[in-house]
Design a protein around this motif. Structure first.
Motif, PDB file in Angstrom:
ATOM      1  N   ARG A   1     128.966  28.376  33.456  1.00  0.00           N
ATOM      2  CA  ARG A   1     127.704  28.974  33.123  1.00  0.00           C
ATOM      3  C   ARG A   1     127.863  30.630  32.852  1.00  0.00           C
ATOM      4  NH1 ARG A   1     125.305  25.065  36.336  1.00  0.00           N
ATOM      5  NH2 ARG A   1     124.771  26.947  37.883  1.00  0.00           N
ATOM      6  N   ARG A   2     128.487  31.052  33.889  1.00  0.00           N
ATOM      7  CA  ARG A   2     128.750  32.625  33.952  1.00  0.00           C
ATOM      8  C   ARG A   2     129.829  33.056  32.787  1.00  0.00           C
ATOM      9  NH1 ARG A   2     129.012  34.254  40.113  1.00  0.00           N
ATOM     10  NH2 ARG A   2     126.838  33.667  40.758  1.00  0.00           N
ATOM     11  N   ARG A   3     130.964  32.198  32.512  1.00  0.00           N
ATOM     12  CA  ARG A   3     131.784  32.640  31.711  1.00  0.00           C
ATOM     13  C   ARG A   3     131.113  32.762  30.428  1.00  0.00           C
ATOM     14  NH1 ARG A   3     137.613  29.452  32.635  1.00  0.00           N
ATOM     15  NH2 ARG A   3     138.624  30.869  33.696  1.00  0.00           N
ATOM     16  N   ASN A   4     130.237  32.236  30.218  1.00  0.00           N
ATOM     17  CA  ASN A   4     129.632  32.304  28.758  1.00  0.00           C
ATOM     18  C   ASN A   4     128.696  33.600  28.543  1.00  0.00           C
ATOM     19  OD1 ASN A   4     130.497  29.599  27.959  1.00  0.00           O
ATOM     20  ND2 ASN A   4     128.585  28.570  28.628  1.00  0.00           N
ATOM     21  N   ARG A   5     128.345  34.137  29.780  1.00  0.00           N
ATOM     22  CA  ARG A   5     127.719  35.425  29.778  1.00  0.00           C
ATOM     23  C   ARG A   5     128.637  36.489  29.868  1.00  0.00           C
ATOM     24  NH1 ARG A   5     124.145  32.568  33.153  1.00  0.00           N
ATOM     25  NH2 ARG A   5     124.979  33.720  34.932  1.00  0.00           N
ATOM     26  N   ARG A   6     129.790  36.439  30.326  1.00  0.00           N
ATOM     27  CA  ARG A   6     130.600  37.189  30.744  1.00  0.00           C
ATOM     28  C   ARG A   6     131.222  38.402  29.644  1.00  0.00           C
ATOM     29  NH1 ARG A   6     135.295  35.663  34.558  1.00  0.00           N
ATOM     30  NH2 ARG A   6     136.114  34.961  32.597  1.00  0.00           N
ATOM     31  N   THR A   7     131.203  39.525  29.994  1.00  0.00           N
ATOM     32  CA  THR A   7     131.905  40.376  28.835  1.00  0.00           C
ATOM     33  C   THR A   7     133.110  40.874  29.483  1.00  0.00           C
ATOM     34  OG1 THR A   7     130.445  42.263  29.425  1.00  0.00           O
ATOM     35  CG2 THR A   7     129.946  40.701  27.457  1.00  0.00           C
TER      36      THR A   7
ATOM     37  N   GLY B   1     126.077  43.069  39.516  1.00  0.00           N
ATOM     38  CA  GLY B   1     126.731  43.849  38.852  1.00  0.00           C
ATOM     39  C   GLY B   1     126.819  43.576  37.427  1.00  0.00           C
ATOM     40  N   GLY B   2     127.506  44.329  36.625  1.00  0.00           N
ATOM     41  CA  GLY B   2     127.406  44.313  35.241  1.00  0.00           C
ATOM     42  C   GLY B   2     129.060  44.644  34.817  1.00  0.00           C
ATOM     43  N   ARG B   3     128.963  45.105  33.405  1.00  0.00           N
ATOM     44  CA  ARG B   3     130.322  45.391  32.967  1.00  0.00           C
ATOM     45  C   ARG B   3     131.300  46.412  33.631  1.00  0.00           C
ATOM     46  NH1 ARG B   3     129.600  46.958  26.780  1.00  0.00           N
ATOM     47  NH2 ARG B   3     131.971  46.676  27.169  1.00  0.00           N
ATOM     48  N   LYS B   4     130.533  47.338  34.485  1.00  0.00           N
ATOM     49  CA  LYS B   4     131.305  48.390  35.144  1.00  0.00           C
ATOM     50  C   LYS B   4     131.170  48.572  36.336  1.00  0.00           C
ATOM     51  CE  LYS B   4     130.742  51.533  31.021  1.00  0.00           C
ATOM     52  NZ  LYS B   4     130.359  52.798  30.449  1.00  0.00           N
ATOM     53  N   THR B   5     130.400  47.555  37.131  1.00  0.00           N
ATOM     54  CA  THR B   5     130.294  47.554  38.406  1.00  0.00           C
ATOM     55  C   THR B   5     130.477  46.496  39.153  1.00  0.00           C
ATOM     56  OG1 THR B   5     127.937  47.244  38.446  1.00  0.00           O
ATOM     57  CG2 THR B   5     128.717  49.494  38.414  1.00  0.00           C
ATOM     58  N   THR B   6     130.889  46.028  40.500  1.00  0.00           N
ATOM     59  CA  THR B   6     130.653  44.856  41.032  1.00  0.00           C
ATOM     60  C   THR B   6     129.551  45.169  42.368  1.00  0.00           C
ATOM     61  OG1 THR B   6     132.344  45.640  42.570  1.00  0.00           O
ATOM     62  CG2 THR B   6     133.059  44.405  40.950  1.00  0.00           C
ATOM     63  N   ALA B   7     128.754  44.200  42.494  1.00  0.00           N
ATOM     64  CA  ALA B   7     127.739  44.436  43.414  1.00  0.00           C
ATOM     65  C   ALA B   7     127.036  43.087  43.751  1.00  0.00           C
ATOM     66  CB  ALA B   7     126.334  45.340  42.953  1.00  0.00           C
ATOM     67  N   SER B   8     126.650  42.784  44.700  1.00  0.00           N
ATOM     68  CA  SER B   8     125.544  41.711  45.066  1.00  0.00           C
ATOM     69  C   SER B   8     124.478  42.171  45.754  1.00  0.00           C
ATOM     70  CB  SER B   8     126.466  40.715  46.029  1.00  0.00           C
ATOM     71  OG  SER B   8     127.773  40.280  45.505  1.00  0.00           O
TER      72      SER B   8
ATOM     73  N   HIS C   1     127.977  46.708  47.683  1.00  0.00           N
ATOM     74  CA  HIS C   1     129.244  46.453  46.985  1.00  0.00           C
ATOM     75  C   HIS C   1     129.764  45.185  47.223  1.00  0.00           C
ATOM     76  CE1 HIS C   1     130.288  50.194  45.235  1.00  0.00           C
ATOM     77  NE2 HIS C   1     129.815  50.946  46.443  1.00  0.00           N
ATOM     78  N   GLY C   2     130.370  44.554  46.311  1.00  0.00           N
ATOM     79  CA  GLY C   2     130.838  43.153  46.469  1.00  0.00           C
ATOM     80  C   GLY C   2     130.835  42.120  45.566  1.00  0.00           C
ATOM     81  N   GLN C   3     131.762  41.521  45.230  1.00  0.00           N
ATOM     82  CA  GLN C   3     131.630  40.453  44.198  1.00  0.00           C
ATOM     83  C   GLN C   3     131.045  38.845  44.777  1.00  0.00           C
ATOM     84  OE1 GLN C   3     135.911  40.057  44.037  1.00  0.00           O
ATOM     85  NE2 GLN C   3     135.912  40.631  41.958  1.00  0.00           N
ATOM     86  N   GLN C   4     131.312  38.747  46.045  1.00  0.00           N
ATOM     87  CA  GLN C   4     130.827  37.424  46.814  1.00  0.00           C
ATOM     88  C   GLN C   4     130.832  37.702  48.156  1.00  0.00           C
ATOM     89  OE1 GLN C   4     133.281  34.402  46.357  1.00  0.00           O
ATOM     90  NE2 GLN C   4     132.231  32.693  47.311  1.00  0.00           N
ATOM     91  N   LEU C   5     129.505  37.428  48.802  1.00  0.00           N
ATOM     92  CA  LEU C   5     129.188  37.514  50.045  1.00  0.00           C
ATOM     93  C   LEU C   5     129.642  36.292  50.979  1.00  0.00           C
ATOM     94  CD1 LEU C   5     125.547  39.576  49.645  1.00  0.00           C
ATOM     95  CD2 LEU C   5     128.006  40.453  49.904  1.00  0.00           C
TER      96      LEU C   5
END
Length: 412
Positions: free
Chosen positions: A35-41, A319-326, A341-345
């Motif tokens: 699901r996330r890949r479809n939204r990812r840029t 996060g978004g295109r330029k940032t990682t955050a949780s 900060h962080g991709q995955q907690l």
């Protein structure tokens, strides 16, 4: 300079900036990744983040006297980090939580069409503070206090659960089960296990007749999406060894391996789903149950879940295109309280700090490392070296965390 001074200096000097896009850990959350890949840029490079390496020597037991404290109990208030090690060789810990073990995925081909996507574990040696590889177990879960691990033998589903003494390295006793299990997870007090039962090995994969990864070759292994051989779960009393099995007939909207875990108070168990509502709870007899109010807005694939005091919840990627955050959320309302900060907690170190996966600026989204993040601060403290390769690539390691203290009297 002592440990506290090192940490204080690191916090004063290190400032975080924005970092790019998250990994979607397809090994465990296949549907979420799709699901996330479809939204990812595409990610873009951003400003470099300062990295202050906080490395503290692992304490070793010394001769003389009766001090037989395991390494996991020493320096409880400190950060024990090894940002130059991947996979880690020496103890990693922060606050109440330690890296008790880690595993590396490996493919064992059984025939021209079948293989097992198994795990090779490295367990913390409690006497030396070093991680030691073992090929003996297919699944390992570590109890609060880090004195005991629940282990399963290589062939799954297993008909017994071992209680491994992490100080001696020996199985203290075996608990037989009436239905084959492929996972075993401790309750928060360490007194119960929930073991997920399967009709066949959930790590079994098959040679696919199509190109699943887009490399132009039909050389991929996998399972048909949405199929699972899960049959239910066993609740095991660790002290007595008694167990009860509950059948759970839901087999749709599951990954091939979709293990159960305890709710925060261990009065219910829950399972992830690949479709809405995302998570389903059951009582200890296998009946569907209402979601606890303080877990209603938690996602099953965000492993940190509730803070130790129960007031905060670990949220999803924010996060978004330029940032990682949780995000950090109010677990009852779902309202965002903060971003870190962080991709995955992955785990709470205490009520204000969490251990997470994150990447360095401008690098591959799978080139990530363990870091310590703090609510209300841009400080990011690296705990391990960077993992290499792409999602699912051989040699990538996955952490197994445990509390360094035990709530129950047995410490298991």
């Amino acid at each position: 300079m002592n440990v506290d001074e090192l940490v204080s200096d690191a916090f004063r000097e290190q400032a975080g900036d924005s970092m790019p896009a998250p990994p979607y850990f397809a090994e465990r959350v296949l549907a979420v990744r799709r699901r996330r890949r479809n939204r990812r840029t595409a990610s873009v490079a951003v400003a470099t983040v300062a990295a202050i390496a906080v490395a503290v020597a692992v304490p070793r037991l010394v001769g003389g006297g009766d001090d037989v404290r395991p390494a996991s109990e020493m320096n409880k208030s400190s950060i024990i980090a090894h940002p130059d090690q991947t996979p880690p060789r020496d103890l990693i810990a922060a606050g109440d939580t330690a890296l008790a073990a880690y595993y590396v995925r490996h493919m064992v081909v059984k025939s021209a069409t079948d293989a097992v996507n198994g795990r090779t574990y490295s367990l913390l040696d409690q006497k030396t503070g070093k991680y030691v590889k073992t090929t003996q177990w297919s699944y390992v879960s570590v109890a609060p206090g880090m004195r005991t691990a629940a282990v399963l033998e290589k062939r799954l589903p297993a008909r017994r659960i071992g209680l491994l003494d992490l100080l001696t390295g020996k199985v203290e006793r075996w608990i037989p089960v009436d239905h084959g299990v492929a996972s075993a997870e401790f309750s928060s007090d360490g007194r119960k296990l929930v073991a997920t039962t399967y009709a066949k090995d959930p790590d079994l994969v098959h040679k696919l007749d199509y190109d699943s990864d887009g490399d132009g070759k039909k050389n991929d292994w996998g399972v048909p999406f949405g199929t699972s051989a899960r049959t239910g779960f066993c609740i095991v009393d660790v002290g007595s060894g008694k167990s009860t099995w509950s059948e759970v007939t839901d087999s749709q909207d599951l990954n091939a391996r979709q293990d159960f875990a305890f709710s925060n108070d261990a009065q219910l168990v829950y399972s992830g789903l690949t479709t809405a509502p995302g998570t389903r709870f059951y009582d200890l007899r296998g009946n569907k149950a209402a979601t606890p109010a303080n877990e209603k807005h938690l996602n099953w694939y965000v492993e940190a879940r509730l803070s130790p005091d129960g007031k905060l919840g670990a949220g999803d990627f924010a996060g978004g295109r330029k940032t990682t955050a949780s995000e950090i959320i109010d677990p009852r309302s779902g309202k965002r309280i903060a971003k870190v900060h962080g991709q995955q907690l992955l785990a709470w170190a205490d009520n204000k700090r969490l251990i997470a996966w994150d990447i360095a600026s401008g690098t591959n989204e799978f080139h990530n490392r363990l870091v310590l993040v703090t609510i209300g601060s841009d400080t990011v403290v690296p705990l391990s070296g960077f993992r290499k390769g792409n999602d699912g690539a051989g040699g990538r390691w996955d952490p197994v965390f445990a509390k360094r203290w035990a709530a129950g009297p047995r410490g298991a």
